[in-house]
Structure formats: C-alpha cells, structure tokens
Scaffold this motif. Structure first.
Motif, PDB file in Angstrom:
ATOM      1  N   ILE A 192       0.836  -1.201   0.000  1.00 50.55           N
ATOM      2  CA  ILE A 192       0.000   0.000   0.000  1.00 50.55           C
ATOM      3  C   ILE A 192       0.873   1.254   0.000  1.00 50.55           C
ATOM      4  N   ASP A 193       1.948   1.226   0.779  1.00 52.09           N
ATOM      5  CA  ASP A 193       2.883   2.355   0.810  1.00 52.09           C
ATOM      6  C   ASP A 193       3.512   2.595  -0.558  1.00 52.09           C
ATOM      7  N   ALA A 194       3.650   1.522  -1.340  1.00 46.34           N
ATOM      8  CA  ALA A 194       4.253   1.637  -2.671  1.00 46.34           C
ATOM      9  C   ALA A 194       3.282   2.183  -3.711  1.00 46.34           C
ATOM     10  N   GLY A 195       1.985   2.192  -3.380  1.00 43.58           N
ATOM     11  CA  GLY A 195       1.000   2.693  -4.328  1.00 43.58           C
ATOM     12  C   GLY A 195      -0.053   1.683  -4.738  1.00 43.58           C
ATOM     13  N   VAL A 196      -0.010   0.476  -4.155  1.00 45.05           N
ATOM     14  CA  VAL A 196      -1.010  -0.544  -4.467  1.00 45.05           C
ATOM     15  C   VAL A 196      -2.316  -0.205  -3.748  1.00 45.05           C
ATOM     16  N   PRO A 197      -3.452  -0.179  -4.465  1.00 44.94           N
ATOM     17  CA  PRO A 197      -4.727   0.115  -3.797  1.00 44.94           C
ATOM     18  C   PRO A 197      -5.170  -1.056  -2.919  1.00 44.94           C
ATOM     19  N   GLU A 198      -5.980  -0.756  -1.920  1.00 47.00           N
ATOM     20  CA  GLU A 198      -6.470  -1.828  -1.043  1.00 47.00           C
ATOM     21  C   GLU A 198      -7.328  -2.815  -1.815  1.00 47.00           C
ATOM     22  N   ASP A 199      -8.100  -2.320  -2.785  1.00 53.73           N
ATOM     23  CA  ASP A 199      -8.926  -3.194  -3.616  1.00 53.73           C
ATOM     24  C   ASP A 199      -8.177  -3.502  -4.905  1.00 53.73           C
ATOM     25  N   VAL A 200      -7.331  -4.505  -4.857  1.00 54.70           N
ATOM     26  CA  VAL A 200      -6.499  -4.847  -6.014  1.00 54.70           C
ATOM     27  C   VAL A 200      -7.350  -5.248  -7.213  1.00 54.70           C
TER      28      VAL A 200
END
Length: 335
Positions: free
Chosen positions: A298-306
């Motif tokens: 998430i810190d890298a930019g991945v959304p919680e809803d992949v």
C-alpha cells in the motif's frame, strides 16, 4: 523423527521438522519461488502432520515442457503455482482432474475453472515502477497510463520486460491488447516504443534498474516495486488506467495420481486462513475474498482493492495467442 521437504531435480531445498509417521506422500510440481515453497510446505506439513510433500521446482516454461513430455507417464500428483496461461495448454489442462477444493466456491470466477480442473490461490501483476526522485530531477510528469508514456519527454527514460522472453512482459502486452483491442493495442505499444531505452529478459530487472536511478519508468512487477519501497528506494508503483496485466498461479489434481486423497488434503489447505496469511508475505494478488495487500505494498501505491485495477484478460485466448503475439512483437520491436 525428522522429515525433509525435498526439492527434486534442478532445485534442492531441505528442512527438518518433527513429525509422526507418514500416512501419505505426494509429489508436487511448481513454479513458485524457493522461499515461498519452504514457507508454504512447512506450514502445510505442520497442519497435516501425516503428509509428506515432495516438491519439484522449475521455471514456468520448463515446467510446462516437462508436463507435456511426461504426458504418457505422468510423475506428478499435483500441479501447483503454475502460470495459468501455460496451464491452459490443452496438453496440460487435459491432464487435470476436476476437484473443488474447500473454499474454492467463494473465489471470484476469474480465479477458478468452471469445470474445477484448477483454481488459483495467488497471482502476480504488473506495474509502472517510477523513480520519484529521478522524475522530479528530470521535470517529468507522473505517468498514469500507457498513453502518458508516449510523451517525448520520456524518450530514453523507460525500460520494459520483453514479452518474448519474460512472462511479466507478456502480461503487460496481453492486457493492453485485450483492453484496447489488437489494432489500437499494437498502435499504443508502437507509440511507447519510441521512448523505450531497453527491453530486458527479466521481469523484475526494469524496476531494479529504475530504483538504482538508471531510468525513470520500469514496466515491471508490482511485487518488486513494493519490495523496493520497503527497502527505502524512492519508488512508486503506478497502475495504468487501461488496466493492469496479471497472471494467475494455478493448482490442480493430476488425473494419473495414485495419491488423490492426499493431494485433496493439500489442496484444501491452500485456501485456509493459515495459508492466506502466508501468501501476504510474498504476494500482492491473493484470490481469497476480503484480503488486502500488505502495508508495504500500500505504501508503494497498491490500492487496497487490487481487483479494481486488474485488466479484463481472457486467459484461454491469451494462451492461444502466445505464439502469434510473440511473433508480431519480434517483427515490430525486435532489436
């Protein structure tokens, strides 16, 4: 009494854990990485203490070739963690026996075969790996889409995995072709090609080259971007607006297995809460409903809803198109 998990053939890994006498033993072929295998198998054998799991680990392409070569005399009881694009080959798919593992009915339909020949507990996905420090230094805009990468300002600043040799490169290309259609998809790739500095044979190398400051954008793997952020690099994962390419890692019961009941016990374990918790250490794309990426992702930019950012990929079609897509790529972009 001690038990060892064996990685047969090309890759050997062993560990010792105290277990009672074995009641069952299975041979599993996989393309998972060795550190994952060690973690998953140790936990599975602890949860199923009378089961011994022997593992042969090979790369995706080598594993597919071995399964086809052994079709007349299969040696594996189970296929596990193999790319679904490779598994869709009829020469492999026809070797799998339907079995609905516990929990598989709760998976989204994209993660399971309608005939229950396979299901995918995990997968991996692509991303644009962006070096934010170099982006600022060069005065470049943060890209949000493939179209943004057409900007002449990015000339020589982009590095991409080659789809003819890298599964990561292929998942990026096939996602674009399926989302935009072949004519516009190829046209988009041609426009971006003008800015590509290099195509690599490795899927993770574009992100690793970007994080070291050699380039600004690497068309690469999301997990590598997340690991780079966790290690302190100035990296952000950007998922293209057109949809992110991804690959699934399938599990299936071999028809020829003499140990089907033991295989089923292991397959049932693959969707337990315990297994899912372990996947979070290695994966961003986890099929089980309700899972969210690790905080580092998430810190890298991945959304919680992949699921919301995944491209609409037709995997049977993707498997059928592989040779054609790779040939076209070589004709258009071979360097």
């Amino acid at each position: 009494m001690k038990n060892s998990v064996k990685l047969l053939g090309a890759s050997v890994l062993s560990m010792a854990v105290a277990l009672p006498a074995f009641a069952g033993e299975i041979t599993v072929y996989t393309a998972y990485e060795e550190d994952e295998i060690a973690s998953y198998v140790a936990a599975a054998e602890k949860a199923i203490p009378d089961l011994k799991i022997n593992v042969l680990r090979l790369s995706t392409g080598t594993l597919a070739a071995r399964l086809i070569a052994e079709a007349g005399n299969p040696q594996a009881d189970m296929l596990w963690g193999q790319a679904i694009t490779a598994t869709m080959d009829p020469q492999i798919l026809d070797q799998l026996e339907p079995y609905e593992a516990e929990g598989a009915d709760a998976l989204d339909e994209r993660y399971r075969d309608p005939e229950n020949r396979w299901f995918a507990p995990t997968g991996y996905m692509g991303t644009f790996c962006v070096n934010t420090a170099r982006l600022e230094q060069k005065g470049l805009p943060m890209p949000a889409s493939w179209k943004d990468l057409e900007d002449p300002a990015f000339k020589g600043e982009i590095i991409m995995a080659n789809p003819t040799s890298s599964g990561t490169g292929y998942l990026h290309v096939i996602a674009l072709l399926h989302e935009l259609g072949e004519e516009e998809g190829w046209a988009q790739l041609e426009r971006v090609d003008a800015n590509i500095a290099q195509y690599t044979s490795s899927g993770s190398k574009p992100c690793k080259s970007v994080r070291s400051g050699e380039y600004t954008v690497g068309i690469s793997l999301a997990i590598t971007a997340a690991q780079s952020v966790e290690q302190g690099y100035p990296v952000k994962a950007v998922f293209p607006e057109e949809g992110s390419g991804y690959e699934l890692e399938a599990a299936g019961l071999m028809k020829a297995s003499d140990n089907k009941e033991d295989v089923k016990r292991f397959m049932d374990w693959l969707l337990t809460d315990e297994a899912i918790a372990l996947y979070e250490d290695y994966k961003i794309l986890i099929a089980a409903p309700g899972t969210t990426p690790a905080q580092s992702a998430i810190d890298a930019g991945v959304p919680e809803d992949v699921q919301s950012i995944l491209a609409d990929i037709d995997f049977p079609k993707s498997a059928e198109q592989q040779d054609e897509v790779k040939t076209t790529w070589k004709e258009k972009f071979g360097r």
